[in-house]
Write a protein that holds these residues in place. Sequence first.
Motif, PDB file in Angstrom:
ATOM      1  N   ASP A  83      36.432 -42.155  25.476  1.00 28.10           N
ATOM      2  CA  ASP A  83      36.048 -40.810  25.174  1.00 28.10           C
ATOM      3  C   ASP A  83      35.648 -40.009  26.579  1.00 28.10           C
ATOM      4  N   GLN A  84      34.848 -40.679  27.401  1.00 27.85           N
ATOM      5  CA  GLN A  84      34.644 -40.152  28.885  1.00 27.85           C
ATOM      6  C   GLN A  84      35.984 -39.980  29.621  1.00 27.85           C
ATOM      7  N   VAL A  85      36.846 -40.865  29.568  1.00 27.45           N
ATOM      8  CA  VAL A  85      38.102 -40.755  30.234  1.00 27.45           C
ATOM      9  C   VAL A  85      38.947 -39.597  29.817  1.00 27.45           C
ATOM     10  N   THR A  86      38.959 -39.470  28.469  1.00 23.80           N
ATOM     11  CA  THR A  86      39.869 -38.608  27.753  1.00 23.80           C
ATOM     12  C   THR A  86      39.358 -37.078  28.235  1.00 23.80           C
ATOM     13  N   ALA A  87      38.116 -37.138  28.097  1.00 27.03           N
ATOM     14  CA  ALA A  87      37.316 -35.831  28.423  1.00 27.03           C
ATOM     15  C   ALA A  87      37.356 -35.305  29.908  1.00 27.03           C
ATOM     16  N   GLY A  88      37.735 -36.107  30.909  1.00 23.69           N
ATOM     17  CA  GLY A  88      37.831 -35.920  32.068  1.00 23.69           C
ATOM     18  C   GLY A  88      36.470 -36.328  33.024  1.00 23.69           C
ATOM     19  N   HIS A  89      35.748 -36.983  32.390  1.00 27.48           N
ATOM     20  CA  HIS A  89      34.440 -37.092  32.851  1.00 27.48           C
ATOM     21  C   HIS A  89      34.541 -38.344  33.763  1.00 27.48           C
ATOM     22  N   VAL A 103      37.756 -51.601  29.893  1.00 22.24           N
ATOM     23  CA  VAL A 103      37.574 -51.480  28.443  1.00 22.24           C
ATOM     24  C   VAL A 103      38.008 -52.782  27.848  1.00 22.24           C
ATOM     25  N   SER A 104      37.678 -53.197  26.527  1.00 20.68           N
ATOM     26  CA  SER A 104      38.252 -54.382  25.938  1.00 20.68           C
ATOM     27  C   SER A 104      38.651 -53.665  24.750  1.00 20.68           C
ATOM     28  N   ALA A 105      39.611 -54.816  24.030  1.00 20.02           N
ATOM     29  CA  ALA A 105      40.281 -54.581  22.693  1.00 20.02           C
ATOM     30  C   ALA A 105      39.531 -54.827  21.639  1.00 20.02           C
ATOM     31  N   THR A 106      38.254 -55.276  21.839  1.00 18.02           N
ATOM     32  CA  THR A 106      37.385 -55.517  20.500  1.00 18.02           C
ATOM     33  C   THR A 106      37.086 -54.264  19.994  1.00 18.02           C
ATOM     34  N   GLY A 107      36.723 -54.425  18.741  1.00 18.55           N
ATOM     35  CA  GLY A 107      36.277 -53.359  17.678  1.00 18.55           C
ATOM     36  C   GLY A 107      37.172 -52.070  17.398  1.00 18.55           C
ATOM     37  N   ARG A 108      36.600 -50.935  17.409  1.00 21.31           N
ATOM     38  CA  ARG A 108      37.688 -49.805  17.093  1.00 21.31           C
ATOM     39  C   ARG A 108      37.678 -49.013  17.987  1.00 21.31           C
ATOM     40  N   PRO A 157      39.880 -46.714  20.301  1.00 19.38           N
ATOM     41  CA  PRO A 157      41.319 -46.033  20.115  1.00 19.38           C
ATOM     42  C   PRO A 157      42.131 -46.131  21.487  1.00 19.38           C
ATOM     43  N   LEU A 158      42.270 -47.427  21.913  1.00 18.59           N
ATOM     44  CA  LEU A 158      43.072 -47.639  23.094  1.00 18.59           C
ATOM     45  C   LEU A 158      44.486 -46.605  23.457  1.00 18.59           C
ATOM     46  N   GLU A 159      44.964 -46.588  22.277  1.00 16.65           N
ATOM     47  CA  GLU A 159      46.106 -45.626  22.633  1.00 16.65           C
ATOM     48  C   GLU A 159      45.998 -44.092  23.098  1.00 16.65           C
ATOM     49  N   VAL A 160      44.803 -43.585  23.264  1.00 17.54           N
ATOM     50  CA  VAL A 160      44.377 -42.442  23.916  1.00 17.54           C
ATOM     51  C   VAL A 160      44.712 -42.375  25.341  1.00 17.54           C
ATOM     52  N   CYS A 161      44.666 -43.392  25.960  1.00 17.94           N
ATOM     53  CA  CYS A 161      44.513 -43.695  27.446  1.00 17.94           C
ATOM     54  C   CYS A 161      45.843 -44.200  27.746  1.00 17.94           C
ATOM     55  N   ASP A 162      46.180 -44.150  29.074  1.00 19.28           N
ATOM     56  CA  ASP A 162      47.181 -45.168  29.760  1.00 19.28           C
ATOM     57  C   ASP A 162      46.445 -46.595  30.039  1.00 19.28           C
ATOM     58  N   LEU A 163      46.888 -47.688  29.670  1.00 19.18           N
ATOM     59  CA  LEU A 163      46.137 -48.916  29.818  1.00 19.18           C
ATOM     60  C   LEU A 163      46.771 -49.766  30.947  1.00 19.18           C
ATOM     61  N   ALA A 182      41.533 -48.261  31.608  1.00 27.76           N
ATOM     62  CA  ALA A 182      42.128 -47.218  31.268  1.00 27.76           C
ATOM     63  C   ALA A 182      41.862 -46.058  32.177  1.00 27.76           C
ATOM     64  N   THR A 183      43.030 -45.180  32.221  1.00 21.96           N
ATOM     65  CA  THR A 183      43.000 -43.907  32.855  1.00 21.96           C
ATOM     66  C   THR A 183      43.552 -42.877  32.080  1.00 21.96           C
ATOM     67  N   PRO A 184      43.361 -41.518  32.540  1.00 18.83           N
ATOM     68  CA  PRO A 184      43.612 -40.344  31.658  1.00 18.83           C
ATOM     69  C   PRO A 184      45.220 -40.579  31.192  1.00 18.83           C
ATOM     70  N   ARG A 185      45.504 -40.330  30.058  1.00 18.83           N
ATOM     71  CA  ARG A 185      46.881 -40.348  29.373  1.00 18.83           C
ATOM     72  C   ARG A 185      47.951 -39.460  30.286  1.00 18.83           C
ATOM     73  N   GLY A 186      48.965 -39.833  30.814  1.00 15.87           N
ATOM     74  CA  GLY A 186      49.790 -38.688  31.395  1.00 15.87           C
ATOM     75  C   GLY A 186      49.475 -38.517  32.834  1.00 15.87           C
ATOM     76  N   ALA A 187      48.237 -38.565  33.425  1.00 21.14           N
ATOM     77  CA  ALA A 187      47.764 -37.938  34.519  1.00 21.14           C
ATOM     78  C   ALA A 187      48.242 -39.120  35.746  1.00 21.14           C
ATOM     79  N   SER A 188      48.304 -38.437  37.045  1.00 17.86           N
ATOM     80  CA  SER A 188      48.717 -39.131  37.918  1.00 17.86           C
ATOM     81  C   SER A 188      47.574 -39.700  38.648  1.00 17.86           C
ATOM     82  N   PRO A 189      47.411 -41.188  38.777  1.00 19.15           N
ATOM     83  CA  PRO A 189      46.074 -41.823  39.309  1.00 19.15           C
ATOM     84  C   PRO A 189      46.174 -41.162  40.723  1.00 19.15           C
ATOM     85  N   THR A 190      44.881 -40.994  41.316  1.00 13.51           N
ATOM     86  CA  THR A 190      44.500 -40.570  42.731  1.00 13.51           C
ATOM     87  C   THR A 190      44.888 -42.005  43.343  1.00 13.51           C
TER      88      THR A 190
END
Length: 317
Positions: free
Chosen positions: A153-159, A165-170, A172-178, A290-298
């Motif tokens: 959530d922090q990554v997608t919000a830009g914070h 992150v891990s794939a354990t639990g719920r 939502p990995l698809e919201v970020c570039d992995l 995980a990095t923000p979806r679609g953003a160019s990594p710095t």
Amino acid sequence: MSSIADMRISHPYDETPDLSTVWLRVFLEVARHGSFTVAARTLGWTQSAVSRQISSLESALGGGPLFDRLPRGVRLTEAGRTLLPHAETVTETLRGAARELADLRAAAGGRLRFGAFATADAALVPQALAAFRARHPGVRVTREEGLSPALLDQVTAGHLDLAVVSATGRAPLEVCDLHHLLDETLYVAVAAGHPLAGAGAPVRLDRFADADWIAGSPRPEGTLLAAAVRQGFRPRVAHVVAEWTAKQGYVAAGLGVTLVPALAAASVRPDVALVPVRQEDAPPRAVYAATPRGASPTPAVRAFLTALREAAARVPA
């Protein structure tokens, strides 16, 4: 005919001139040398080109002269002396911006905000961060710890710029570039005196079906213990303990057993033994950056990804 680059769009009530940085550079050179000829030589231009630039600047500022043309050289007018400190400030600001942008491109400056889940902080993240800081000491780094869903959530919000992150639990990995780092195997941590403490070969997870378990949640769903449910038994969670060091204390005291991922294996205390679990019973857990979806990594993010991959390659299989 004016070129597209020369076109200006202005509001009819905007009386602020649209100054060219080239004009200011030429102005400063002429003011520094007191001569159009010397300024032209310094810039590698013709004297007539320098004269045209100064005339354009004077026109943009209202038409008044910035220099008195003398028999030998030129001298700043009152208007020129007024403009001088402003021109110096603008050009120095632009130089500073260019330096900072160059530092960003080289990951020699800027910032890196990242987060990680708790067991990644046992060895993976510290090793990666130490390598990153040694290579890029000028980057300002901030870090926070949390559960994978909250970090995403922090990554997608830009914070955050990146989260481990891990794939354990719920989550939502698809919201970020992995960016895949590793697949870590699981162990059961038991007290040193446990009958299975010396087991060298992987054991079935259901060998611990009757054991008391220490877990971070009373429900196995969404945790590492979900593997036990998939194997046909529901672990009896006797103690809910969130912090990994505290879990080890409960295990060492013989109060139960707990699942340990490979990332935390190196930090196990000597009075706790790790029993390998068959991968068919507890498949390896995927760990990602995980990095923000679609953003160019710095450049700093790319450099930290490299350090994470290097550290991940040293995690025991």
